[in-house]
Scaffold this motif. Structure first.
Motif, PDB file in Angstrom:
ATOM      1  N   LEU A 121     -22.751  24.072  54.309  1.00 34.47           N
ATOM      2  CA  LEU A 121     -23.099  22.851  53.572  1.00 34.47           C
ATOM      3  C   LEU A 121     -22.518  22.869  52.167  1.00 34.47           C
ATOM      4  N   ARG A 122     -22.641  23.982  51.479  1.00 36.89           N
ATOM      5  CA  ARG A 122     -22.122  24.051  50.111  1.00 36.89           C
ATOM      6  C   ARG A 122     -20.602  23.930  50.094  1.00 36.89           C
ATOM      7  N   PHE A 123     -19.942  24.468  51.116  1.00 34.46           N
ATOM      8  CA  PHE A 123     -18.481  24.377  51.158  1.00 34.46           C
ATOM      9  C   PHE A 123     -18.018  22.974  51.531  1.00 34.46           C
ATOM     10  N   GLU A 124     -18.574  22.421  52.591  1.00 33.17           N
ATOM     11  CA  GLU A 124     -18.114  21.112  53.088  1.00 33.17           C
ATOM     12  C   GLU A 124     -18.469  19.974  52.137  1.00 33.17           C
ATOM     13  N   PHE A 125     -19.530  20.128  51.349  1.00 36.78           N
ATOM     14  CA  PHE A 125     -19.944  19.072  50.426  1.00 36.78           C
ATOM     15  C   PHE A 125     -19.777  19.520  48.968  1.00 36.78           C
ATOM     16  N   ALA A 126     -18.815  20.407  48.736  1.00 41.45           N
ATOM     17  CA  ALA A 126     -18.572  20.904  47.379  1.00 41.45           C
ATOM     18  C   ALA A 126     -18.112  19.775  46.466  1.00 41.45           C
ATOM     19  N   MET A 127     -18.575  19.813  45.231  1.00 39.41           N
ATOM     20  CA  MET A 127     -18.248  18.769  44.255  1.00 39.41           C
ATOM     21  C   MET A 127     -17.095  19.162  43.342  1.00 39.41           C
ATOM     22  N   ASN A 128     -16.657  20.433  43.424  1.00 37.87           N
ATOM     23  CA  ASN A 128     -15.528  20.854  42.597  1.00 37.87           C
ATOM     24  C   ASN A 128     -14.832  22.045  43.242  1.00 37.87           C
ATOM     25  N   PRO A 129     -13.581  22.321  42.850  1.00 42.17           N
ATOM     26  CA  PRO A 129     -12.813  23.424  43.454  1.00 42.17           C
ATOM     27  C   PRO A 129     -13.464  24.792  43.278  1.00 42.17           C
ATOM     28  N   ARG A 130     -14.215  24.987  42.204  1.00 41.78           N
ATOM     29  CA  ARG A 130     -14.842  26.283  41.966  1.00 41.78           C
ATOM     30  C   ARG A 130     -15.853  26.614  43.068  1.00 41.78           C
ATOM     31  N   ILE A 131     -16.638  25.638  43.475  1.00 40.51           N
ATOM     32  CA  ILE A 131     -17.603  25.858  44.551  1.00 40.51           C
ATOM     33  C   ILE A 131     -16.876  26.150  45.861  1.00 40.51           C
ATOM     34  N   ILE A 132     -15.784  25.434  46.108  1.00 43.08           N
ATOM     35  CA  ILE A 132     -15.001  25.665  47.328  1.00 43.08           C
ATOM     36  C   ILE A 132     -14.512  27.107  47.371  1.00 43.08           C
ATOM     37  N   ALA A 133     -13.987  27.598  46.259  1.00 45.60           N
ATOM     38  CA  ALA A 133     -13.461  28.969  46.201  1.00 45.60           C
ATOM     39  C   ALA A 133     -14.567  29.998  46.384  1.00 45.60           C
ATOM     40  N   ASN A 134     -15.750  29.695  45.856  1.00 45.69           N
ATOM     41  CA  ASN A 134     -16.856  30.647  45.921  1.00 45.69           C
ATOM     42  C   ASN A 134     -17.530  30.695  47.282  1.00 45.69           C
ATOM     43  N   GLU A 135     -17.472  29.600  48.038  1.00 43.12           N
ATOM     44  CA  GLU A 135     -18.216  29.514  49.292  1.00 43.12           C
ATOM     45  C   GLU A 135     -17.343  29.689  50.525  1.00 43.12           C
ATOM     46  N   TRP A 136     -16.074  29.936  50.353  1.00 42.32           N
ATOM     47  CA  TRP A 136     -15.174  30.171  51.492  1.00 42.32           C
ATOM     48  C   TRP A 136     -14.687  31.614  51.444  1.00 42.32           C
TER      49      TRP A 136
END
Length: 360
Positions: free
Chosen positions: A335-350
């Motif tokens: 959920l945090r990755f697919e609905f990330a609001m910024n690139p930093r969250i994407i990098a942290n959750e993948w």
């Protein structure tokens, strides 16, 4: 080395096997036909699914409270090597050679510099593996020994830096994490091979530290809550946390991801380049195909997390409400990755554990 050159590609046959000629493939072929996936992927999926009950049996019958450490190490290592043999045939000897040579480095070089030589050696051989794949399987996606090699690269370098921090580093300069993960002595050969070749993480991972592995092997990672009386479920927290809920939850999630992956495979990716379809449709297909590619990782990483939890690895403590948290081997938050609001969250959750390794 034999070289065969054609008009389209160059094949370098360094090893004696290929991803499609592993042992007992006649047992894996029906699953590949049923799911409509390549044989090497079917082999991985079936072995990982079998690994779930194997891991549960390992935790129950070889629980650290009634089994010696040596027995747990030997059984875990033997099962891991068997999985590698089933997947890669004699290519497993390459992995054994890398691990054995990395262990030798720990004894050959002083702790002040051993982490540097370990890093150069491990990443150098990993680079050779990827170059080899580029030359023999350009544009392809076969699951071969380079998959476990990427996991080993993390583990082997972690040990090198842990030895450096424990024996050759300045204690006043260590971070809290370094202090917790350092090694004040070189692990035994059995502990080293158990850490790298254990059956629950050798195929897919994830990477974690050797201190976490040793704590898992002796059972000290599963500790009861310090003060269970402050919570309503005091009786539940008076003993080691159960793996039942995280294993059941992650097993179900992984099956859902696999079903979605197979369903979305009905949408051909070639439509992305077909100009006879309108642009809105092709953009929609970009999302569909992209989601299918990610679901493959969601499935196998969640299943791997499930296997590690079933074996008893992955417990990281309790939350504010006294609930056991099993996220030490978690590699993504869907959920945090697919609905990330910024690139930093994407990098942290993948690929969470690899990001953690890079930060370390």
């Amino acid at each position: 080395m034999r070289m065969r050159k054609s008009s389209s590609r160059v094949d370098l046959h360094v090893f004696s096997t290929s991803p499609d000629s592993a042992m007992l493939d006649h047992l894996f072929q029906p699953l590949a036909d049923l799911l409509g996936i390549p044989l090497d992927q079917a082999r991985y999926v079936l072995l990982m699914l079998i690994n779930v009950p194997v891991a549960m049996s390992y935790r129950y019958f070889l629980h650290p409270s009634r089994t010696s450490l040596v027995t747990r190490h030997i059984v875990s290592t033997s099962l891991g090597l068997l999985l590698c043999l089933l997947c890669f045939n004699l290519d497993v000897l390459f992995l054994i050679g890398i691990v054995a040579s990395s262990y030798a480095l720990l004894h050959l070089f002083p702790p002040q510099v051993v982490q540097k030589y370990t890093m150069v050696w491990v990443l150098g051989t990993l680079s050779i593996c990827h170059i080899y794949r580029t030359m023999t399987d350009y544009g392809g996606y076969h699951l071969d020994f380079s998959g476990p090699m990427m996991i080993l690269a993390q583990k082997l370098t972690i040990v090198g830096f842990a030895v450096h921090d424990g024996k050759g580093g300045n204690p006043r300069q260590l971070s809290k994490d370094q202090e917790e993960q350092k090694l004040t002595s070189i692990p035994s050969l059995l502990e080293y091979f158990s850490y790298n070749f254990n059956f629950h993480s050798i195929l897919i991972g994830p990477g974690y530290t050797i201190r976490e592995h040793l704590a898992f092997m002796d059972g000290s990672n599963l500790t009861p809550l310090d003060n269970p009386n402050q919570f309503a479920r005091a009786k539940e927290h008076s003993k080691e946390p159960s793996t039942l809920i995280p294993v059941a939850k992650k097993s179900l999630l992984s099956l859902i991801y696999m079903a979605a992956y197979l369903y979305l495979g009905n949408y051909p990716h070639r439509t992305l380049l077909d100009e006879s379809f309108n642009m809105p449709y092709r953009l929609l297909m970009v999302l569909v195909v992209g989601m299918r590619l990610k679901l493959g990782f969601h499935f196998i990483w969640t299943l791997s997390d499930c296997v590690n939890n079933a074996a008893g690895l992955g417990f990281s403590g309790y939350d504010a409400h006294g609930n056991a948290v099993w996220d030490l081997t978690t590699n993504l938050d869907f959920l945090r990755f697919e609905f990330a609001m910024n690139p930093r969250i994407i990098a942290n959750e993948w690929n969470i554990t690899t990001a953690r390794w890079l930060r370390r």
